[in-house]
Design a protein around this motif. Structure first.
Motif, PDB file in Angstrom:
ATOM      1  N   UNK A   1       0.840  -1.200   0.000  1.00 58.51           N
ATOM      2  CA  UNK A   1       0.000   0.000   0.000  1.00 58.51           C
ATOM      3  C   UNK A   1       0.875   1.251   0.000  1.00 58.51           C
ATOM      4  N   UNK A   2       1.991   1.203   0.715  1.00 59.25           N
ATOM      5  CA  UNK A   2       2.901   2.348   0.734  1.00 59.25           C
ATOM      6  C   UNK A   2       3.527   2.553  -0.636  1.00 59.25           C
ATOM      7  N   UNK A   3       3.814   1.466  -1.324  1.00 57.87           N
ATOM      8  CA  UNK A   3       4.441   1.541  -2.642  1.00 57.87           C
ATOM      9  C   UNK A   3       3.481   2.063  -3.702  1.00 57.87           C
ATOM     10  N   UNK A   4       2.243   1.601  -3.665  1.00 56.76           N
ATOM     11  CA  UNK A   4       1.271   1.939  -4.706  1.00 56.76           C
ATOM     12  C   UNK A   4       0.337   3.076  -4.333  1.00 56.76           C
ATOM     13  N   UNK A   5       0.227   3.372  -3.046  1.00 56.28           N
ATOM     14  CA  UNK A   5      -0.780   4.318  -2.573  1.00 56.28           C
ATOM     15  C   UNK A   5      -1.990   3.555  -2.067  1.00 56.28           C
ATOM     16  N   UNK A   6      -2.479   3.914  -0.890  1.00 58.88           N
ATOM     17  CA  UNK A   6      -3.540   3.130  -0.243  1.00 58.88           C
ATOM     18  C   UNK A   6      -4.818   3.086  -1.064  1.00 58.88           C
ATOM     19  N   UNK A   7      -5.302   4.253  -1.481  1.00 61.52           N
ATOM     20  CA  UNK A   7      -6.574   4.308  -2.209  1.00 61.52           C
ATOM     21  C   UNK A   7      -6.448   3.660  -3.584  1.00 61.52           C
ATOM     22  N   UNK A   8      -5.351   3.945  -4.252  1.00 61.26           N
ATOM     23  CA  UNK A   8      -5.122   3.402  -5.593  1.00 61.26           C
ATOM     24  C   UNK A   8      -5.059   1.877  -5.563  1.00 61.26           C
ATOM     25  N   UNK A   9      -4.314   1.324  -4.612  1.00 56.49           N
ATOM     26  CA  UNK A   9      -4.163  -0.130  -4.559  1.00 56.49           C
ATOM     27  C   UNK A   9      -5.487  -0.805  -4.222  1.00 56.49           C
ATOM     28  N   UNK A  10      -6.222  -0.250  -3.272  1.00 58.10           N
ATOM     29  CA  UNK A  10      -7.502  -0.854  -2.908  1.00 58.10           C
ATOM     30  C   UNK A  10      -8.477  -0.810  -4.086  1.00 58.10           C
ATOM     31  N   UNK A  11      -8.424   0.255  -4.838  1.00 57.81           N
ATOM     32  CA  UNK A  11      -9.264   0.355  -6.031  1.00 57.81           C
ATOM     33  C   UNK A  11      -8.918  -0.751  -7.034  1.00 57.81           C
ATOM     34  N   UNK A  12      -7.628  -0.948  -7.277  1.00 59.68           N
ATOM     35  CA  UNK A  12      -7.218  -1.970  -8.247  1.00 59.68           C
ATOM     36  C   UNK A  12      -7.542  -3.381  -7.745  1.00 59.68           C
ATOM     37  N   UNK A  13      -7.413  -3.604  -6.445  1.00 60.76           N
ATOM     38  CA  UNK A  13      -7.825  -4.906  -5.904  1.00 60.76           C
ATOM     39  C   UNK A  13      -9.318  -5.136  -6.139  1.00 60.76           C
TER      40      UNK A  13
ATOM     41  N   UNK B   1      -3.245  -6.870 -13.156  1.00 58.66           N
ATOM     42  CA  UNK B   1      -2.342  -6.674 -12.017  1.00 58.66           C
ATOM     43  C   UNK B   1      -0.993  -6.130 -12.491  1.00 58.66           C
ATOM     44  N   UNK B   2      -0.449  -6.741 -13.520  1.00 50.10           N
ATOM     45  CA  UNK B   2       0.878  -6.365 -14.008  1.00 50.10           C
ATOM     46  C   UNK B   2       0.880  -4.959 -14.570  1.00 50.10           C
ATOM     47  N   UNK B   3      -0.241  -4.525 -15.118  1.00 53.16           N
ATOM     48  CA  UNK B   3      -0.320  -3.194 -15.723  1.00 53.16           C
ATOM     49  C   UNK B   3      -0.450  -2.095 -14.682  1.00 53.16           C
ATOM     50  N   UNK B   4      -1.203  -2.345 -13.619  1.00 48.60           N
ATOM     51  CA  UNK B   4      -1.572  -1.259 -12.717  1.00 48.60           C
ATOM     52  C   UNK B   4      -0.939  -1.310 -11.330  1.00 48.60           C
ATOM     53  N   UNK B   5      -0.365  -2.444 -10.929  1.00 51.81           N
ATOM     54  CA  UNK B   5       0.129  -2.577  -9.555  1.00 51.81           C
ATOM     55  C   UNK B   5       1.627  -2.808  -9.545  1.00 51.81           C
ATOM     56  N   UNK B   6       2.332  -1.945  -8.844  1.00 49.03           N
ATOM     57  CA  UNK B   6       3.777  -2.129  -8.677  1.00 49.03           C
ATOM     58  C   UNK B   6       4.011  -3.345  -7.797  1.00 49.03           C
ATOM     59  N   UNK B   7       4.949  -4.193  -8.207  1.00 51.46           N
ATOM     60  CA  UNK B   7       5.099  -5.484  -7.550  1.00 51.46           C
ATOM     61  C   UNK B   7       6.295  -5.542  -6.603  1.00 51.46           C
ATOM     62  N   UNK B   8       7.008  -4.492  -6.439  1.00 51.41           N
ATOM     63  CA  UNK B   8       8.118  -4.516  -5.495  1.00 51.41           C
ATOM     64  C   UNK B   8       7.601  -4.632  -4.085  1.00 51.41           C
TER      65      UNK B   8
END
Length: 237
Positions: free
Chosen positions: A197-209, A229-236
């Motif tokens: 969530x810190x890497x992607x942003x809390x609101x952004x990541x929850x939206x993509x999930x 997932x690969x397009x929108x979510x940073x995987x580090x």
């Protein structure tokens, strides 16, 4: 806990570059287990470039190598596990104290599978809000970060994780469990990292999930879910 010739619980941890978390998690799991003889720990490495393998081996736990991908790694761990109960745990998630006793008690009370409630290692009210929903016993409230315990018999009956899923493998499997058996959410909290969530942003990541959930319920297959997932979510991390 009961004594036996084989462990009661096999803790299976899939890893990819998790040396820092393993240094803390493995000692904790041993410290909080009621009896070392009743719990075995299996670390399944998916090709780490750090010292995850060396760290795990230094603690004397069983270490396997498997093709990268949680479903493949979890199934590989399950194939060699000796426990009557399989407990799938992410390296950045810490179960409650006496986790093995809580799991054993649940399995002895007509439960075949279950998980713990979720708590993030973050003061964020937004994440606390979403973690609160993990107490409800519905498939939509489940996720791999909550961990998963399941009887070996049921796991084998369901044929384990579907290795076509490179993401969403935990939700897909838990959905099959709900349709087949009694699932229980134990009223104890597991603490997990909020690093993604810190890497992607809390609101952004929850939206993509939420979008991935929606794609799945619309009947989209594993490749479509991974592509999103690969397009929108940073995987580090």
């Amino acid at each position: 806990m009961r004594k036996s010739d084989s462990p009661e619980i096999s803790v299976i941890i899939p890893v990819l570059n998790e040396e820092e978390n393993l240094q803390k998690l493995i000692p904790y799991l041993r410290q909080e287990a009621g009896s070392g003889e009743d719990v075995e720990i299996i670390v399944v490495d998916g090709g780490s470039s750090d010292h995850s393998v060396e760290v795990a081996e230094s603690f004397g736990v069983r270490v396997l190598s498997a093709p990268r991908g949680r479903a493949r790694q979890l199934n590989a761990g399950a194939r060699v596990a000796q426990g009557k109960i399989l407990y799938f745990l992410h390296a950045d998630s810490v179960p409650p104290a006496d986790y093995d006793g809580l799991i054993l008690d649940a399995l002895e009370n007509k439960t075949q599978a279950g998980c713990f409630r979720l708590q993030f290692d973050s003061p964020s009210l937004f994440l606390r809000f979403f973690a609160w929903f993990s107490r409800f016993n519905f498939p939509i409230c489940r996720g791999g970060d909550q961990s998963l315990f399941i009887s070996r018999e049921l796991f084998d009956t369901l044929r384990g994780f579907d290795e076509r899923y490179r993401v969403y493998e935990d939700n897909e499997f838990v959905g099959r469990i709900y349709r087949r058996a009694n699932f229980k959410v134990l009223p104890y909290e597991l603490r997990t990292s909020a690093r993604k969530y810190k890497l992607n942003g809390r609101f952004k990541l929850q939206y993509h999930f939420a979008c991935i959930h929606w794609l799945y319920f619309r009947g989209k297959g594993p490749d479509a879910l991974y592509a999103y997932y690969d397009k929108y979510i940073k995987q580090g991390g």
